[in-house]
Write a protein that holds these residues in place. Sequence first.
Motif, PDB file in Angstrom:
ATOM      1  N   ILE A 252       0.844  -1.201   0.000  1.00  0.00           N
ATOM      2  CA  ILE A 252       0.000   0.000   0.000  1.00  0.00           C
ATOM      3  C   ILE A 252       0.876   1.245   0.000  1.00  0.00           C
ATOM      4  CG2 ILE A 252      -1.589   1.378   1.391  1.00  0.00           C
ATOM      5  CD1 ILE A 252      -2.933  -1.259   2.217  1.00  0.00           C
ATOM      6  N   LYS A 253       1.897   1.258   0.850  1.00  0.00           N
ATOM      7  CA  LYS A 253       2.806   2.404   0.923  1.00  0.00           C
ATOM      8  C   LYS A 253       3.564   2.588  -0.392  1.00  0.00           C
ATOM      9  CE  LYS A 253       3.585   2.141   5.928  1.00  0.00           C
ATOM     10  NZ  LYS A 253       4.577   1.844   6.998  1.00  0.00           N
ATOM     11  N   GLU A 254       4.029   1.477  -0.969  1.00  0.00           N
ATOM     12  CA  GLU A 254       4.796   1.550  -2.217  1.00  0.00           C
ATOM     13  C   GLU A 254       3.932   2.046  -3.372  1.00  0.00           C
ATOM     14  OE1 GLU A 254       8.021  -2.032  -1.275  1.00  0.00           O
ATOM     15  OE2 GLU A 254       6.289  -2.410  -2.580  1.00  0.00           O
ATOM     16  N   ILE A 255       2.715   1.531  -3.454  1.00  0.00           N
ATOM     17  CA  ILE A 255       1.814   1.940  -4.539  1.00  0.00           C
ATOM     18  C   ILE A 255       1.440   3.412  -4.394  1.00  0.00           C
ATOM     19  CG2 ILE A 255      -0.490   1.614  -5.520  1.00  0.00           C
ATOM     20  CD1 ILE A 255      -0.218  -1.368  -4.770  1.00  0.00           C
ATOM     21  N   GLN A 256       1.131   3.814  -3.182  1.00  0.00           N
ATOM     22  CA  GLN A 256       0.776   5.221  -2.947  1.00  0.00           C
ATOM     23  C   GLN A 256       1.957   6.145  -3.226  1.00  0.00           C
ATOM     24  OE1 GLN A 256      -0.683   5.019   1.090  1.00  0.00           O
ATOM     25  NE2 GLN A 256      -2.811   4.723   0.429  1.00  0.00           N
ATOM     26  N   LYS A 257       3.155   5.708  -2.886  1.00  0.00           N
ATOM     27  CA  LYS A 257       4.352   6.500  -3.146  1.00  0.00           C
ATOM     28  C   LYS A 257       4.577   6.649  -4.645  1.00  0.00           C
ATOM     29  CE  LYS A 257       9.313   6.703  -2.115  1.00  0.00           C
ATOM     30  NZ  LYS A 257      10.447   6.021  -1.429  1.00  0.00           N
ATOM     31  N   THR A 258       4.417   5.539  -5.365  1.00  0.00           N
ATOM     32  CA  THR A 258       4.582   5.567  -6.827  1.00  0.00           C
ATOM     33  C   THR A 258       3.533   6.459  -7.465  1.00  0.00           C
ATOM     34  OG1 THR A 258       5.476   3.318  -6.824  1.00  0.00           O
ATOM     35  CG2 THR A 258       4.622   4.149  -8.915  1.00  0.00           C
ATOM     36  N   SER A 260       1.969   9.029  -6.074  1.00  0.00           N
ATOM     37  CA  SER A 260       2.286  10.429  -5.755  1.00  0.00           C
ATOM     38  C   SER A 260       3.410  10.950  -6.638  1.00  0.00           C
ATOM     39  CB  SER A 260       2.693  10.561  -4.278  1.00  0.00           C
ATOM     40  OG  SER A 260       1.633  10.196  -3.443  1.00  0.00           O
ATOM     41  N   SER A 261       4.407  10.095  -6.866  1.00  0.00           N
ATOM     42  CA  SER A 261       5.529  10.483  -7.718  1.00  0.00           C
ATOM     43  C   SER A 261       5.066  10.731  -9.150  1.00  0.00           C
ATOM     44  CB  SER A 261       6.596   9.384  -7.690  1.00  0.00           C
ATOM     45  OG  SER A 261       7.657   9.695  -8.550  1.00  0.00           O
ATOM     46  N   GLU A 262       4.186   9.865  -9.643  1.00  0.00           N
ATOM     47  CA  GLU A 262       3.675  10.023 -11.008  1.00  0.00           C
ATOM     48  C   GLU A 262       2.821  11.286 -11.127  1.00  0.00           C
ATOM     49  OE1 GLU A 262       1.620   6.386 -11.596  1.00  0.00           O
ATOM     50  OE2 GLU A 262       3.422   5.244 -12.155  1.00  0.00           O
ATOM     51  N   GLN A 263       2.037  11.571 -10.103  1.00  0.00           N
ATOM     52  CA  GLN A 263       1.209  12.783 -10.119  1.00  0.00           C
ATOM     53  C   GLN A 263       2.076  14.037 -10.102  1.00  0.00           C
ATOM     54  OE1 GLN A 263      -1.313  12.186  -6.710  1.00  0.00           O
ATOM     55  NE2 GLN A 263      -2.825  10.964  -7.863  1.00  0.00           N
ATOM     56  N   MET A 264       3.172  13.985  -9.342  1.00  0.00           N
ATOM     57  CA  MET A 264       4.091  15.109  -9.275  1.00  0.00           C
ATOM     58  C   MET A 264       4.747  15.361 -10.629  1.00  0.00           C
ATOM     59  SD  MET A 264       5.319  17.453  -7.311  1.00  0.00           S
ATOM     60  CE  MET A 264       4.947  16.848  -5.657  1.00  0.00           C
ATOM     61  N   LYS A 265       5.157  14.277 -11.291  1.00  0.00           N
ATOM     62  CA  LYS A 265       5.782  14.413 -12.612  1.00  0.00           C
ATOM     63  C   LYS A 265       4.784  14.986 -13.614  1.00  0.00           C
ATOM     64  CE  LYS A 265       9.125  10.633 -12.097  1.00  0.00           C
ATOM     65  NZ  LYS A 265       9.530   9.281 -12.558  1.00  0.00           N
ATOM     66  N   GLU A 266       3.530  14.571 -13.499  1.00  0.00           N
ATOM     67  CA  GLU A 266       2.499  15.057 -14.412  1.00  0.00           C
ATOM     68  C   GLU A 266       2.268  16.561 -14.208  1.00  0.00           C
ATOM     69  OE1 GLU A 266       0.141  14.460 -17.620  1.00  0.00           O
ATOM     70  OE2 GLU A 266       1.376  12.935 -16.617  1.00  0.00           O
ATOM     71  N   LYS A 267       2.287  17.000 -12.957  1.00  0.00           N
ATOM     72  CA  LYS A 267       2.109  18.411 -12.675  1.00  0.00           C
ATOM     73  C   LYS A 267       3.270  19.234 -13.229  1.00  0.00           C
ATOM     74  CE  LYS A 267      -0.695  18.035  -8.489  1.00  0.00           C
ATOM     75  NZ  LYS A 267      -0.747  18.294  -7.028  1.00  0.00           N
ATOM     76  N   MET A 268       4.458  18.684 -13.114  1.00  0.00           N
ATOM     77  CA  MET A 268       5.650  19.393 -13.611  1.00  0.00           C
ATOM     78  C   MET A 268       5.613  19.538 -15.127  1.00  0.00           C
ATOM     79  SD  MET A 268       8.628  17.764 -11.175  1.00  0.00           S
ATOM     80  CE  MET A 268       9.933  18.724 -11.958  1.00  0.00           C
ATOM     81  N   LYS A 269       5.029  18.565 -15.794  1.00  0.00           N
ATOM     82  CA  LYS A 269       4.906  18.636 -17.253  1.00  0.00           C
ATOM     83  C   LYS A 269       3.965  19.771 -17.662  1.00  0.00           C
ATOM     84  CE  LYS A 269       5.791  13.790 -18.401  1.00  0.00           C
ATOM     85  NZ  LYS A 269       5.191  12.548 -18.968  1.00  0.00           N
ATOM     86  N   ASN A 270       2.911  19.936 -16.866  1.00  0.00           N
ATOM     87  CA  ASN A 270       1.919  20.962 -17.182  1.00  0.00           C
ATOM     88  C   ASN A 270       2.378  22.343 -16.709  1.00  0.00           C
ATOM     89  OD1 ASN A 270       0.285  18.934 -18.200  1.00  0.00           O
ATOM     90  ND2 ASN A 270      -0.738  18.582 -16.239  1.00  0.00           N
TER      91      ASN A 270
END
Length: 270
Positions: A252-258, A260-270
């Motif tokens: 659960i922690k690993e999936i949530q961490k991954t 969050s990381s993907e969401q952060m990268k997506e925000k940086m792209k935008n």
Amino acid sequence: MKNGTILFVSVFALAFALAGCSEEKRYSSIYTTEPADEVQQQSYDAPPEAAEVDLVEKLAQERREYVEALKTLRSYYENTGNFRKSKWAARELDMIGDTPQYKFIVTGEISSKNAKNLVSVPEADELFKKANDLYNKTRFTILIGDTPGFRKALNMFNELIEKFPNSDKVDDAAYRAGQIYSFFKDYKLAALYYKRAVQWNPDIEEYPVRFKLASILDKKLGKRSEALRYYELAIKKETDYPANIETAEMRIKEIQKTRSSEQMKEKMKN
């Protein structure tokens, strides 16, 4: 002498292992519902259409009639002393067992309604005991290639689900069927049957079914959002399996961490 003995044992072990592999390959097509390279593309979430069910039931009936006709013909030739043709019929019957016969619709697909008012049904109880005994026996002989035992047990578990939908053993049968499909690496069907076990008995606690379902969704099918839900349910409901709970919490922690990381990268792209 010692080296010769070691060499013999090694060759024997290798032959033994290869025999087991060939046996698994021979029977694995009976469990999967379509060729292996297509399994991951098929979804079992939506129930089949009525027209498909009718066609598949007709095919199943014609298969049974074909087998019965061959058996009758073999008996006729045996009774009339024509052993040459009797062997032909027997050989053709044997060939049917070696030919993949895909089960285009599996029990879990059409048995999708919530089971209600589950009660003890003596016939179902007896059938489950027989299937479960065979399943447990096969677990200890699988190293010598006893996959037909799993096939027979699977057929009985599915028979129970079909014939006794109100039995309090339907969830147990679905769980065991899921284990067998998982053994043969048919993970979509395994997940389907695990879901049915939870669906038919939301309070099921005898088995780590939610954890196994979550693991398949997570590691085999890549459905991590859905896996999260079942990991969380496993933590709440399957407290008798501390090792599973520890793994579930970690995933659960690993999936949530991954995520969050993907969401952060997506925000940086935008």
